[in-house]
Design a protein around this motif. Structure first.
Motif, mmCIF file in Angstrom:
data_model
loop_
_atom_site.group_PDB
_atom_site.id
_atom_site.type_symbol
_atom_site.label_atom_id
_atom_site.label_comp_id
_atom_site.label_asym_id
_atom_site.label_seq_id
_atom_site.Cartn_x
_atom_site.Cartn_y
_atom_site.Cartn_z
ATOM 1 N N HIS A 493 0.865 -1.188 0.000
ATOM 2 C CA HIS A 493 0.000 0.000 0.000
ATOM 3 C C HIS A 493 0.890 1.222 0.000
ATOM 4 C CE1 HIS A 493 -3.424 -2.546 0.204
ATOM 5 N NE2 HIS A 493 -2.813 -3.229 1.148
ATOM 6 N N LEU A 494 0.973 1.844 -1.152
ATOM 7 C CA LEU A 494 1.975 2.887 -1.366
ATOM 8 C C LEU A 494 1.727 4.103 -0.479
ATOM 9 C CD1 LEU A 494 2.239 2.626 -5.251
ATOM 10 C CD2 LEU A 494 3.707 1.569 -3.528
ATOM 11 N N ASP A 495 0.475 4.506 -0.370
ATOM 12 C CA ASP A 495 0.186 5.700 0.428
ATOM 13 C C ASP A 495 0.642 5.497 1.870
ATOM 14 O OD1 ASP A 495 -0.883 6.588 -1.872
ATOM 15 O OD2 ASP A 495 -2.988 6.415 -1.240
ATOM 16 N N GLY A 496 0.326 4.321 2.399
ATOM 17 C CA GLY A 496 0.704 4.021 3.776
ATOM 18 C C GLY A 496 2.211 4.095 3.986
ATOM 19 N N LEU A 497 2.961 3.827 2.933
ATOM 20 C CA LEU A 497 4.420 3.871 3.042
ATOM 21 C C LEU A 497 4.956 5.263 2.706
ATOM 22 C CD1 LEU A 497 5.154 0.457 1.283
ATOM 23 C CD2 LEU A 497 5.462 0.961 3.714
ATOM 24 N N GLY A 498 4.044 6.180 2.435
ATOM 25 C CA GLY A 498 4.476 7.541 2.108
ATOM 26 C C GLY A 498 5.060 7.654 0.713
ATOM 27 N N LEU A 499 4.759 6.691 -0.149
ATOM 28 C CA LEU A 499 5.297 6.722 -1.514
ATOM 29 C C LEU A 499 4.259 7.388 -2.418
ATOM 30 C CD1 LEU A 499 6.739 3.122 -1.400
ATOM 31 C CD2 LEU A 499 8.053 5.253 -1.314
ATOM 32 N N LEU A 500 4.408 8.675 -2.558
ATOM 33 C CA LEU A 500 3.385 9.460 -3.245
ATOM 34 C C LEU A 500 3.843 9.804 -4.659
ATOM 35 C CD1 LEU A 500 2.648 11.807 -0.247
ATOM 36 C CD2 LEU A 500 1.486 9.682 -0.866
ATOM 37 N N GLY A 501 2.895 10.211 -5.462
ATOM 38 C CA GLY A 501 3.225 10.630 -6.824
ATOM 39 C C GLY A 501 2.244 10.039 -7.799
ATOM 40 N N GLN A 502 2.287 10.578 -8.967
ATOM 41 C CA GLN A 502 1.389 10.149 -10.031
ATOM 42 C C GLN A 502 2.001 8.944 -10.741
ATOM 43 O OE1 GLN A 502 -1.503 11.789 -10.935
ATOM 44 N NE2 GLN A 502 -1.806 10.140 -12.402
ATOM 45 N N PRO A 503 1.274 7.816 -10.835
ATOM 46 C CA PRO A 503 1.847 6.681 -11.587
ATOM 47 C C PRO A 503 2.023 7.056 -13.061
ATOM 48 C CG PRO A 503 -0.102 6.015 -10.335
ATOM 49 C CD PRO A 503 -0.042 7.511 -10.286
ATOM 50 N N VAL A 504 3.220 6.895 -13.577
ATOM 51 C CA VAL A 504 3.422 7.187 -14.999
ATOM 52 C C VAL A 504 3.696 5.918 -15.801
ATOM 53 C CG1 VAL A 504 4.119 9.599 -14.884
ATOM 54 C CG2 VAL A 504 5.823 7.808 -14.479
ATOM 55 N N LEU A 505 4.064 4.864 -15.127
ATOM 56 C CA LEU A 505 4.316 3.608 -15.832
ATOM 57 C C LEU A 505 4.309 2.471 -14.815
ATOM 58 C CD1 LEU A 505 5.021 2.561 -18.666
ATOM 59 C CD2 LEU A 505 7.426 2.836 -18.105
ATOM 60 N N ALA A 506 3.749 1.325 -15.207
ATOM 61 C CA ALA A 506 3.759 0.175 -14.304
ATOM 62 C C ALA A 506 3.922 -1.094 -15.113
ATOM 63 C CB ALA A 506 2.463 0.121 -13.493
ATOM 64 N N SER A 507 4.483 -2.109 -14.469
ATOM 65 C CA SER A 507 4.781 -3.354 -15.172
ATOM 66 C C SER A 507 3.540 -4.203 -15.385
ATOM 67 C CB SER A 507 5.838 -4.142 -14.401
ATOM 68 O OG SER A 507 5.391 -4.355 -13.084
ATOM 69 N N THR A 508 2.426 -3.809 -14.778
ATOM 70 C CA THR A 508 1.171 -4.532 -14.970
ATOM 71 C C THR A 508 0.022 -3.552 -14.756
ATOM 72 O OG1 THR A 508 -0.096 -6.466 -14.287
ATOM 73 C CG2 THR A 508 0.955 -5.225 -12.535
ATOM 74 N N VAL A 509 -1.147 -3.955 -15.129
ATOM 75 C CA VAL A 509 -2.312 -3.108 -14.864
ATOM 76 C C VAL A 509 -2.527 -3.074 -13.353
ATOM 77 C CG1 VAL A 509 -4.786 -2.843 -15.242
ATOM 78 C CG2 VAL A 509 -3.323 -3.722 -17.081
ATOM 79 N N LEU A 510 -2.501 -1.883 -12.785
ATOM 80 C CA LEU A 510 -2.647 -1.797 -11.328
ATOM 81 C C LEU A 510 -4.114 -1.927 -10.960
ATOM 82 C CD1 LEU A 510 -0.122 1.053 -10.478
ATOM 83 C CD2 LEU A 510 0.241 -1.415 -10.538
ATOM 84 N N PRO A 511 -4.426 -2.810 -10.015
ATOM 85 C CA PRO A 511 -5.827 -3.092 -9.693
ATOM 86 C C PRO A 511 -6.530 -1.872 -9.114
ATOM 87 C CG PRO A 511 -4.355 -4.166 -8.122
ATOM 88 C CD PRO A 511 -3.492 -3.557 -9.169
ATOM 89 N N GLU A 531 -0.457 10.269 -17.502
ATOM 90 C CA GLU A 531 -0.910 9.027 -16.885
ATOM 91 C C GLU A 531 -0.781 7.900 -17.887
ATOM 92 O OE1 GLU A 531 -4.981 7.736 -14.807
ATOM 93 O OE2 GLU A 531 -3.882 9.413 -13.963
ATOM 94 N N ASP A 532 -0.269 6.784 -17.415
ATOM 95 C CA ASP A 532 -0.080 5.684 -18.324
ATOM 96 C C ASP A 532 -1.292 4.764 -18.322
ATOM 97 O OD1 ASP A 532 1.041 2.705 -18.734
ATOM 98 O OD2 ASP A 532 2.135 4.175 -19.921
ATOM 99 N N ARG A 533 -1.595 4.239 -19.478
ATOM 100 C CA ARG A 533 -2.750 3.346 -19.612
ATOM 101 C C ARG A 533 -2.754 2.219 -18.587
ATOM 102 N NH1 ARG A 533 -5.765 2.084 -24.330
ATOM 103 N NH2 ARG A 533 -5.991 0.196 -23.148
ATOM 104 N N ARG A 534 -1.543 1.637 -18.423
ATOM 105 C CA ARG A 534 -1.493 0.473 -17.544
ATOM 106 C C ARG A 534 -1.871 0.789 -16.120
ATOM 107 N NH1 ARG A 534 2.537 -4.059 -18.309
ATOM 108 N NH2 ARG A 534 2.545 -4.302 -20.540
ATOM 109 N N THR A 535 -1.744 2.058 -15.752
ATOM 110 C CA THR A 535 -1.969 2.388 -14.358
ATOM 111 C C THR A 535 -3.335 3.015 -14.161
ATOM 112 O OG1 THR A 535 -1.118 4.598 -14.671
ATOM 113 C CG2 THR A 535 0.472 2.883 -14.120
ATOM 114 N N ALA A 536 -4.031 3.222 -15.260
ATOM 115 C CA ALA A 536 -5.184 4.101 -15.172
ATOM 116 C C ALA A 536 -6.472 3.374 -14.816
ATOM 117 C CB ALA A 536 -5.369 4.831 -16.488
ATOM 118 N N ARG A 537 -6.421 2.044 -14.800
ATOM 119 C CA ARG A 537 -7.698 1.340 -14.611
ATOM 120 C C ARG A 537 -7.971 1.050 -13.150
ATOM 121 N NH1 ARG A 537 -6.359 -2.639 -19.062
ATOM 122 N NH2 ARG A 537 -5.810 -1.239 -20.756
ATOM 123 N N PRO A 538 -9.019 1.594 -12.619
ATOM 124 C CA PRO A 538 -9.330 1.349 -11.205
ATOM 125 C C PRO A 538 -9.813 -0.084 -11.009
ATOM 126 C CG PRO A 538 -11.028 2.729 -12.193
ATOM 127 C CD PRO A 538 -10.023 2.460 -13.260
#
Ligand code: NOJ
Ligand code: MG
Length: 538
Positions: A493-511, A531-538
């Motif tokens: 959980h990125l927010d909980g770890l303080g890892l903030l920012g806009q996803p620009v690329l990911a190795s898989t579609v982020l759930p 915003e990258d397609r792979r990261t954009a799908r909720p």
């Protein structure tokens, strides 16, 4: 000037890239025809593995003539056409130089065999008398990298040294003619317009004076390489200084667009980071492959240690790290690391690190290691290991370009005529299929390389760790980009770890936003709203 510091170089294994003349073997015109693939990928340079005349006892690393092109690959004119085309596209061209050994069909080795013991012709290689009664035992205990003793006996009773296959006799680098010959080879290819050289087994050229026994232990354990009397000797460094000044001073060929800095890249299997850094001191080579990264297991603490040690060692000599996770010698990453997702994540991790990168053809397609039937295996490792080691051919299978069945557009010849067989079921890996799929490995590599160029990630910004040293994930920032890789067994959980920012690329579609699945990697930007397609799908 220093284009190589953060360059992405694409390795081409010519017999497996693209076949232009329908003989089932890739060739230089085939490369020229498909250079747009490399350009579209976003690479800065190509490295072509040996394209010289060779009996192919070791995939072309057994060279008969270093200043000619192998018949099955084309002509010197084809090489020039390739280089001109690459330069027109803005791609640099690096060629392989193999100074440690020749083929046993090289005129010098034939001459040495014919001339007999004590002759001047034998001094270019390492001929010695054997030990024990009738000299029937090898001169020392050295082992070949391909298994078995590093010595072979010739009919007149002397032995010659070969750190690789018996068909690859080692030169004696203390011989003045050998030294002069390789200066000639370098000048020859500089005159053909090349931008640099990849130096094969750059750690092996000099052997310790007197050829002492290595002693009991693992002679071919890479971790011990710097302790072996046939590796990492001090005399290498004056030689590389000489070559560097040759490259720096050799005039650019007539018609060259602009003077370019020409590079030397060391293939030195030296795993001690500080020892490897000695090859890239300011007046030696510019780059040395970082095999420690390639060899690292899929575990956060080990990867982090390799990254930190590599960066520290090269920073001390003001050189970049040259990252690599794939080559014609290594098992394909999806197979080695345990799946396509890990391979994609490892690529994003590598491409976010400061320094230069070498990619290997097919890596951008996510090709797995192919199974080669026993009777088709070419690698000398197979024979030398009595069939225990299937060798490296599984990473050297011809590239699938298009279509539904072998040979997938690689050649117009029948599949059976391909020099190495492609597996069935590779239609989803073709360049054509992946080019149209925004979620393919190829699309991921293209976007990553584009972002590297556009984003400050390509600058040599220093790396700042966010993850604790013993965490099961890696998170670091460079300027405005944060890279997070989840090597653990639960979603992060990125927010909980303080890892903030806009996803620009990911190795898989982020759930879902803020969650990074197991084995996945994401690049977060604190600067861009893209915003990258792979990261954009909720
Ligand atoms: C390293 C090359 O990459 C490999 O393919 C070859 O077998 C050895 N050097 C010997 O030349
Ligand atoms: Mg051909």
């Amino acid at each position: 000037m220093t284009w190589w510091r953060d360059a992405v170089c694409y390795e081409i294994y010519p017999r497996s890239f693209a076949d232009s003349d329908g003989d089932g073997t890739g060739d230089l015109p085939g490369i020229t025809r498909h250079l747009d693939h490399v350009r579209d990928l976003g690479a800065d340079a190509i490295w072509i593995t040996p394209c010289y005349p060779s009996p192919l006892a070791d995939g072309g690393y057994d060279i008969e003539d270093h200043t000619a092109v192998a018949d099955d690959l084309g002509t010197l004119q084809d090489f020039t056409a390739l280089t001109v085309r690459a330069h027109t596209m803005g791609l640099k061209v690096i060629v392989d130089v193999v100074p440690n050994h020749s083929s046993d069909t090289h005129p010098w080795f034939r001459e040495a065999l014919a001339a007999g013991p004590g002759s001047a012709a034998r001094e270019r290689y390492l001929f010695r008398a054997g030990r024990g009664p009738q000299g029937a035992a090898p001169p020392n205990d050295w082992e070949s990298a391909f298994g078995g003793p590093a010595w072979t006996r010739v009919p007149d009773g002397e032995w010659y040294l070969h750190l690789h296959a018996p068909e690859q006799p080692d030169f004696d680098w203390r011989d003045a003619q050998v030294r002069a010959e390789f200066s000639r080879v370098l000048r020859f290819w500089l005159d053909q317009g090349v931008d640099g050289f990849r130096i094969d087994v750059a750690h092996a050229l000099f052997k310790a004076e007197g050829l002492p026994d290595a002693g009991p232990g693992q002679h071919q354990d890479p971790a011990r390489n710097h302790l072996m009397p046939y590796y990492d000797q001090e005399e290498l460094h004056p030689l590389y200084r000489e070559w560097r000044s040759l490259l720096d001073s050799h005039p650019a060929p007539a018609g060259a667009v602009a003077p370019r800095e020409r590079v030397l890249v060391a293939e030195a299997a030296v795993f001690e980071p500080a020892r490897l850094a000695r090859y890239v001191r300011a007046d030696e080579m510019q780059q040395a492959f970082n095999f420690a990264f390639l060899e690292a297991p899929w575990r956060a603490p080990e990867l982090r240690r390799v990254i930190d040690e590599s960066l520290a060692a090269t920073a001390a000599v003001d050189a970049p790290v040259t990252w690599v996770m794939s080559s014609h010698d290594a098992a394909r990453p999806p197979t080695r690391l345990g799946g396509e997702l890990r391979a994609a994540s490892a690529a994003l991790l590598m491409l976010a690190l400061p320094g230069a990168v070498y990619l290997y053809q097919g890596e951008e397609l996510g090709l797995p290691q192919a199974h080669i039937p026993d009777d088709r295996i070419r690698d000398p490792l197979w024979r030398r290991s009595d069939g225990r080691d299937r060798g490296r051919d599984g990473a050297r299978v011809p590239i699938p370009w298009s279509g539904d069945q072998p040979p997938y557009g690689f050649t117009t010849a029948a599949h059976e005529a391909c020099w190495l067989p492609q597996p069935e079921g590779w239609s989803r890996f073709t360049v054509a299929a992946q080019g149209e799929d925004p979620d393919s490995m190829l699309s991921l590599y293209r976007r990553a390389l584009r972002l590297r160029r556009e984003h400050p990630v390509a600058a040599h910004g220093t790396l700042h760790w966010h993850s604790p040293a013993d965490a099961s994930y890696l998170a670091f920032s460079r300027a405005e980009l944060t890279c997070v890789v989840n090597l653990g067994s639960e979603a992060l959980h990125l927010d909980g770890l303080g890892l903030l920012g806009q996803p620009v690329l990911a190795s898989t579609v982020l759930p879902e936003r803020g969650t990074l699945p197991v084995d996945a990697c994401v690049w977060l930007s604190t600067a861009t709203d893209g915003e990258d397609r792979r990261t954009a799908r909720p």
